[in-house]
Design a protein around this motif. Sequence first.
Motif, short mmCIF file in Angstrom:
data_model
loop_
_atom_site.label_atom_id
_atom_site.label_comp_id
_atom_site.label_asym_id
_atom_site.label_seq_id
_atom_site.Cartn_x
_atom_site.Cartn_y
_atom_site.Cartn_z
N PRO A 46 0.83 -1.21 0.00
CA PRO A 46 0.00 0.00 0.00
C PRO A 46 0.86 1.26 0.00
O PRO A 46 2.00 1.25 0.47
CB PRO A 46 -0.80 -0.11 1.30
N SER A 47 0.31 2.33 -0.53
CA SER A 47 1.00 3.60 -0.53
C SER A 47 0.74 4.34 0.77
O SER A 47 -0.41 4.65 1.10
CB SER A 47 0.54 4.46 -1.72
N PHE A 48 1.79 4.61 1.52
CA PHE A 48 1.67 5.32 2.79
C PHE A 48 1.25 6.75 2.52
O PHE A 48 1.89 7.46 1.74
CB PHE A 48 3.00 5.29 3.54
N ASN A 49 0.18 7.21 3.16
CA ASN A 49 -0.35 8.55 2.95
C ASN A 49 0.21 9.50 4.01
O ASN A 49 -0.22 9.49 5.17
CB ASN A 49 -1.88 8.52 3.02
N ALA A 50 1.17 10.33 3.60
CA ALA A 50 1.82 11.23 4.54
C ALA A 50 0.89 12.33 5.02
O ALA A 50 1.04 12.83 6.14
CB ALA A 50 3.06 11.84 3.90
N ASP A 51 -0.07 12.74 4.17
CA ASP A 51 -1.03 13.75 4.60
C ASP A 51 -1.88 13.22 5.77
O ASP A 51 -2.14 13.94 6.74
CB ASP A 51 -1.95 14.15 3.45
N SER A 52 -2.29 11.97 5.64
CA SER A 52 -3.06 11.34 6.72
C SER A 52 -2.24 11.25 7.99
O SER A 52 -2.71 11.58 9.08
CB SER A 52 -3.53 9.96 6.28
N ALA A 53 -1.00 10.79 7.86
CA ALA A 53 -0.13 10.68 9.03
C ALA A 53 0.09 12.03 9.70
O ALA A 53 0.09 12.14 10.93
CB ALA A 53 1.21 10.06 8.62
N PHE A 54 0.29 13.06 8.88
CA PHE A 54 0.48 14.40 9.44
C PHE A 54 -0.72 14.83 10.26
O PHE A 54 -0.57 15.41 11.35
CB PHE A 54 0.74 15.41 8.32
N VAL A 158 2.56 7.52 12.47
CA VAL A 158 2.97 6.57 11.44
C VAL A 158 2.27 5.23 11.64
O VAL A 158 1.77 4.62 10.69
CB VAL A 158 4.51 6.39 11.44
N LEU A 159 2.18 4.79 12.88
CA LEU A 159 1.55 3.49 13.15
C LEU A 159 0.04 3.55 12.94
O LEU A 159 -0.57 2.56 12.52
CB LEU A 159 1.90 3.02 14.56
N LEU A 160 -0.60 4.67 13.23
CA LEU A 160 -2.03 4.79 12.96
C LEU A 160 -2.29 4.72 11.46
O LEU A 160 -3.26 4.09 11.01
CB LEU A 160 -2.58 6.11 13.52
N GLU A 161 -1.44 5.36 10.66
CA GLU A 161 -1.61 5.28 9.21
C GLU A 161 -1.35 3.86 8.71
O GLU A 161 -2.05 3.38 7.80
CB GLU A 161 -0.69 6.28 8.53
N ILE A 162 -0.39 3.18 9.29
CA ILE A 162 -0.17 1.77 8.94
C ILE A 162 -1.39 0.94 9.30
O ILE A 162 -1.81 0.06 8.53
CB ILE A 162 1.10 1.25 9.63
N ALA A 163 -2.00 1.20 10.45
CA ALA A 163 -3.21 0.49 10.84
C ALA A 163 -4.32 0.74 9.82
O ALA A 163 -5.07 -0.18 9.45
CB ALA A 163 -3.66 0.93 12.23
N ARG A 164 -4.44 1.95 9.34
CA ARG A 164 -5.45 2.28 8.34
C ARG A 164 -5.21 1.49 7.06
O ARG A 164 -6.15 1.00 6.42
CB ARG A 164 -5.44 3.79 8.06
N GLN A 165 -3.96 1.35 6.69
CA GLN A 165 -3.63 0.60 5.48
C GLN A 165 -3.86 -0.90 5.68
O GLN A 165 -4.25 -1.60 4.75
CB GLN A 165 -2.16 0.84 5.09
N LEU A 166 -3.62 -1.38 6.88
CA LEU A 166 -3.85 -2.80 7.16
C LEU A 166 -5.33 -3.16 7.05
O LEU A 166 -5.68 -4.29 6.71
CB LEU A 166 -3.33 -3.15 8.55
N GLN A 167 -6.21 -2.20 7.33
CA GLN A 167 -7.63 -2.44 7.15
C GLN A 167 -8.01 -2.39 5.66
O GLN A 167 -8.75 -3.24 5.17
CB GLN A 167 -8.46 -1.41 7.91
N ALA A 168 -7.45 -1.41 4.95
CA ALA A 168 -7.79 -1.24 3.54
C ALA A 168 -7.23 -2.36 2.67
O ALA A 168 -7.84 -2.76 1.68
CB ALA A 168 -7.29 0.12 3.05
N ASP A 169 -6.06 -2.85 3.05
CA ASP A 169 -5.38 -3.89 2.25
C ASP A 169 -4.85 -4.94 3.21
O ASP A 169 -3.67 -4.96 3.53
CB ASP A 169 -4.24 -3.26 1.46
N PRO A 170 -5.73 -5.83 3.70
CA PRO A 170 -5.33 -6.78 4.75
C PRO A 170 -4.17 -7.67 4.33
O PRO A 170 -4.00 -8.03 3.15
CB PRO A 170 -6.60 -7.61 4.97
N LEU A 323 7.84 11.59 7.46
CA LEU A 323 6.81 10.61 7.80
C LEU A 323 6.65 9.60 6.68
O LEU A 323 6.52 8.39 6.93
CB LEU A 323 5.48 11.32 8.06
N LYS A 324 6.68 10.06 5.44
CA LYS A 324 6.53 9.19 4.28
C LYS A 324 7.68 8.19 4.20
O LYS A 324 7.47 6.99 3.96
CB LYS A 324 6.48 10.02 3.00
#
Length: 338
Positions: A46-54, A158-170, A323-324
Amino acid sequence: MKNNMLSLVCGWLLIVGLSACDKNGKTETSTTAPSAATEAPAVNVPSFNADSAFQFVVKQVEFGPRVPNTQAHRAAGDYLIEKLKSYGGNVLVQSFKAKAYNGTMLNLRNIMGQFNPKASKRILLAAHWDTRHVADKDEQNPNQPIDGANDGASGVAVLLEIARQLQADPLQGDVGVDIMFFDGEDYGQPDSSEDPYQPDSWCLGSQYWGQNLMPQGYRANYGILLDMVGAKNSRFFREETSRMYARDVVDKVWRAANQLGYSDYFVPQNSPGITDDHTYVIQHTNIRMIDIIAHDPSSPDGYFGPYHHRHTDNIDIIDKNTLKAVGQTVLRVVYSEQ
């Protein structure tokens, strides 16, 4: 962490008998082509979203300093629990009390979100979510707490954004991730204290968890700790304790960063060992864990950047590019385990 904790903890850890070990469904692409020696099979990451992490950093800072025993701390902890649940994590909360170096009894919570919890191959990703109760390195208002935008909020973001990606792309197969937010990391004895030095006054949450595992009997193949991973122009060196106890994990992370074109952030140089949450995870659990932590050898402090434990650790120093770099690298490492 503090400066007098830059001692080489590796020898001490050996005493305890540990073994040293030298959103979207997009496929990430490197900005520089890896050499043949570092060529790796293509993986869908998945592409890490730096805007979301910020925005996750901003949200934490808006609570105010997340100092134990304050309303801001309680509200921020509740927020983290709800965010992990909203991303499909199986959330576990470890509430406990710990006495600080100054005798204050702290009400603390370690918070874990498990993803693909039935998988046997587990990766522990961690950060601390509390902030420093004093700006003991600042010449102005040294007894006031800091925002902790970098020291605390960046790793959590960073970990919250990773959690978001883990839900979107298990994750597929027998691979699971456990996201741990340690509490009480930064309530250690100040360097300026005139009281006798008290060992183990830092990293209270990881110390407690290591001796009272949640879930009981928890094991992980390896762990990655994120600490101060959001400031502009950050550089991450290969910290000594990490190299000594999880050299293969260090190599894996730095190789992934190189393949993604992030070698300007993940510098292929070594740095001294530091006492951080990974120290106590290694000591008490034998889980091999590394620390991705910003290192500035030119700093007057000798290790950390000029914002460390100062009021300048605020949202103004947070950089989406940093962050990215960290988030995409960790995502690559995790998804490559499938």
